[in-house]
Design a protein around this motif. Structure first.
Motif, PDB file in Angstrom:
ATOM      1  N   GLU A 126       0.838  -1.208   0.000  1.00 21.50           N
ATOM      2  CA  GLU A 126       0.000   0.000   0.000  1.00 21.50           C
ATOM      3  C   GLU A 126       0.868   1.251   0.000  1.00 21.50           C
ATOM      4  N   TYR A 127       1.964   1.201   0.766  1.00 24.04           N
ATOM      5  CA  TYR A 127       2.898   2.331   0.823  1.00 24.04           C
ATOM      6  C   TYR A 127       3.540   2.563  -0.543  1.00 24.04           C
ATOM      7  N   GLU A 128       3.951   1.477  -1.203  1.00 23.74           N
ATOM      8  CA  GLU A 128       4.578   1.591  -2.517  1.00 23.74           C
ATOM      9  C   GLU A 128       3.637   2.216  -3.536  1.00 23.74           C
ATOM     10  N   ARG A 129       2.386   1.809  -3.479  1.00 23.47           N
ATOM     11  CA  ARG A 129       1.402   2.372  -4.411  1.00 23.47           C
ATOM     12  C   ARG A 129       1.256   3.882  -4.198  1.00 23.47           C
ATOM     13  N   ALA A 130       1.128   4.295  -2.917  1.00 22.45           N
ATOM     14  CA  ALA A 130       1.001   5.725  -2.616  1.00 22.45           C
ATOM     15  C   ALA A 130       2.252   6.479  -3.052  1.00 22.45           C
ATOM     16  N   LYS A 131       3.424   5.858  -2.886  1.00 24.59           N
ATOM     17  CA  LYS A 131       4.680   6.506  -3.254  1.00 24.59           C
ATOM     18  C   LYS A 131       4.778   6.677  -4.765  1.00 24.59           C
ATOM     19  N   ILE A 132       4.364   5.647  -5.502  1.00 24.31           N
ATOM     20  CA  ILE A 132       4.403   5.726  -6.973  1.00 24.31           C
ATOM     21  C   ILE A 132       3.479   6.834  -7.478  1.00 24.31           C
ATOM     22  N   ASP A 134       2.517   9.505  -5.859  1.00 24.23           N
ATOM     23  CA  ASP A 134       3.082  10.802  -5.488  1.00 24.23           C
ATOM     24  C   ASP A 134       4.239  11.172  -6.407  1.00 24.23           C
ATOM     25  N   ARG A 135       5.106  10.197  -6.741  1.00 24.24           N
ATOM     26  CA  ARG A 135       6.219  10.474  -7.640  1.00 24.24           C
ATOM     27  C   ARG A 135       5.736  10.879  -9.026  1.00 24.24           C
ATOM     28  N   ARG A 137       2.885  12.288  -9.721  1.00 19.97           N
ATOM     29  CA  ARG A 137       2.291  13.627  -9.601  1.00 19.97           C
ATOM     30  C   ARG A 137       3.369  14.702  -9.573  1.00 19.97           C
ATOM     31  N   ARG A 138       4.401  14.505  -8.753  1.00 17.83           N
ATOM     32  CA  ARG A 138       5.471  15.489  -8.642  1.00 17.83           C
ATOM     33  C   ARG A 138       6.248  15.604  -9.955  1.00 17.83           C
TER      34      ARG A 138
END
Length: 541
Positions: A126-132, A134-135, A137-138
């Motif tokens: 779940e953390y990896e999905r949120a990180k991907i 966010d990356r 988007r940025r």
């Protein structure tokens, strides 16, 4: 052991590339190597793992509920679900039904330590999905700030120039399409041609279209698109969960399937070459709004002479047609409708529509038969303008400065293209130029209005009498369609109050054709119509 295999990919791109097949092949190889009998294949091709509403997953859960299988074979826990809470729900459900869950990539023992490791992996997934997310988007925002156009499919009138070693991906004007864009705006604003009629005109003239043929949606998209004024806005929308209940029970491949407009301050603007002036675009938006108010839509049963012209004298909202007990009214909806955003009021602003139309029509006829009254009102307006306005700068000076601003804007855009200045510097310079241009155009417009007002002093009684007579002849033999056209030509707005209506209008003075040429300056007038209060309708539909 009799099992079902479950495979899932989340994106449409993965589905098109056939990556689901590699999962299925790996699962079949594992089943063959471990002596497992596959009785069912449950596949979710292109469905997000963040939701439980998936056709393949529902099929799998139905199989476990009916006892048709003894086990489930899955590549990894994140294929089952990307959400840890959903993952726990599913695994508990399978456990209660004594279904063995086998993951080919990991082997978790059925004990507290094994469950802990599975939960930890679920949290990491779940953390990896949120990180991907966010990356991505940025990264998108960073590229846009450098001037990169987000998307290679430009609006009609532009062509996309791909990124190379010297410049970022950007839009440039397509000369032929840009000419057609200007033609569409000219037809709509200056020739009073509506969307469907513009489509027919373009088709008859064999003007090329990007698609197979022109249609009205394309025309209105061109008329509403702000990019033609020289600024393309990126990240205007974001995906949200649909608030509407789906008409069918089909599965949604993505939970967040609806585009929602972000606040304007969150948009990212990228300068592009302008095709039309901001003033022209603003005029088109005004006409679109007016035509939306006056459109018949699906109402072909009742003839409202003043459709889209009547406003409430208390709250300023539109006064629309309203039917109650087989009687028709002009009625303010601020009190009747809960979704109206204007300030509500206790007074019911409404009047029976047929007698009201007749009173307004009679009032206009009487006014046109009295040129002296019109001349007197015109004189008062001109006097008020003289007292209010005084200017020292000429049109030539304004035009000269506007031309200089255009040259300046072109130079800074060229400097940005050559990487001489940054995007931030470009935006700052564009903002200064835009503010100055707006100030000059506002003063120029004020002078123009003043000049028109003074020019009206040249309107003689003979001119007023001639135009009034022409209108009276047309009004005497007009059917409803002609009456509606004349009312829209003469009346700017009708302010409805509890016991009277104030008609704000303009009699166009033009030696060529005062009856058919819209948007002309002329003799302004005010007309007050008094009427008795009507009984409130008891119910409406």
């Amino acid at each position: 052991m009799k099992i079902a295999i479950y495979a899932r990919v989340s994106s449409e791109t993965q589905a098109k590339e056939g990556t689901i097949n590699s999962q299925i092949e790996a699962l079949k190889d594992y089943a063959k190597a471990h002596d497992l009998t596959i009785s069912h294949e449950c596949i979710d091709d292109g469905y997000s793992g963040t939701t439980l509403e998936r056709p393949g997953l529902d099929q799998l859960r139905d199989l476990t509920q009916s006892g048709s299988i003894e086990g489930v074979l899955i590549l990894s826990p994140d294929r089952l679900s990307r959400n840890q809470a959903n993952q726990i729900i599913l695994l508990e459900e399978f456990k209660k039904r004594k279904i063995q869950v086998i993951f080919t990539n990991q082997n978790f023992e059925n004990n507290p330590e094994g469950n802990l490791m599975m939960n930890i992996q679920g949290v990491i997934a779940e953390y990896e999905r949120a990180k991907i997310i966010d990356r991505m988007r940025r990264g998108t925002i960073h590229a846009i700030k450098k001037g990169q156009i987000n998307g290679s499919n430009p609006p009609y009138g532009y062509c996309y120039i791909p990124k190379d070693n010297n410049s970022v991906g950007h839009w440039e004007i397509n000369p032929e399409e840009a000419r057609i864009v200007r033609y569409v705006y000219d037809l709509y604003i200056n020739q009073d041609v509506k969307g469907t009629a513009i489509v027919k005109r373009l088709r008859n003239e064999n003007i090329p279209c990007r698609n197979l043929n022109w249609w009205s949606g394309q025309i209105y998209s061109i008329l509403k698109n702000e990019v033609y004024t020289g600024m393309a806005y990126m990240l205007r929308h974001h995906k949200v969960e649909s608030k509407r209940t789906p008409k069918s029970k089909q599965y949604r491949k993505n939970k967040n399937s609806t585009n929602e407009l972000r606040p304007r301050e969150d948009w990212f603007g990228i300068p592009v070459p302008a095709i039309i002036d901001r003033e022209v675009w603003n005029k088109a938006q005004e006409l679109l709004k007016q035509n939306a108010y006056r459109a018949r839509r699906n109402n072909n049963k009742h003839n409202y002479l003043l459709r889209g012209l009547v406003v409430c004298g208390l709250c300023g909202s539109m006064v629309s047609g309203y039917v109650s007990n087989k009687s028709t009214y002009y009625s303010c909806g601020a009190k009747r409708n809960k979704n109206v955003t204007s300030k509500p009021h206790d007074e019911i602003i409404q009047v029976k529509h047929k007698p009201f139309d007749e009173k307004i029509w009679s009032g206009l006829t009487e006014l046109l038969s009295d040129p002296e009254n019109i001349k007197a009102q015109l004189g008062k307006r001109i006097k008020a303008k003289k007292e209010k306005l005084s200017f020292n700068q000429s049109f030539d000076e304004f035009d000269k400065e506007l031309n200089q601003l255009d040259v300046q804007e072109k130079r800074i855009l060229d400097a940005y293209r050559e990487a001489i200045i940054s995007l931030e510097e470009l935006k700052a310079q564009k903002m200064k130029i835009s503010d100055r241009r707006g100030f000059i155009e506002a003063k120029k417009k004020a002078i123009l209005s003043h000049t028109e007002g003074l020019g009206q002093q040249k309107i003689t009684m003979g001119m007023l009498g001639d135009v009034s007579a022409r209108f009276q002849r047309a009004m005497a033999k007009a059917d409803f369609a002609k009456r509606e056209k004349l009312a829209n030509l003469l009346v700017n707005s009708v302010t409805l109050k509890t016991d009277k209506a104030i008609v704000n209008g303009n009699i166009p003075i033009d030696k060529l054709d005062a009856l058919t040429t819209p948007h002309l300056s002329g003799a302004f007038f005010l007309l007050t119509i008094y009427f008795p209060r009507t009984n409130n309708p008891s119910r409406g539909h």
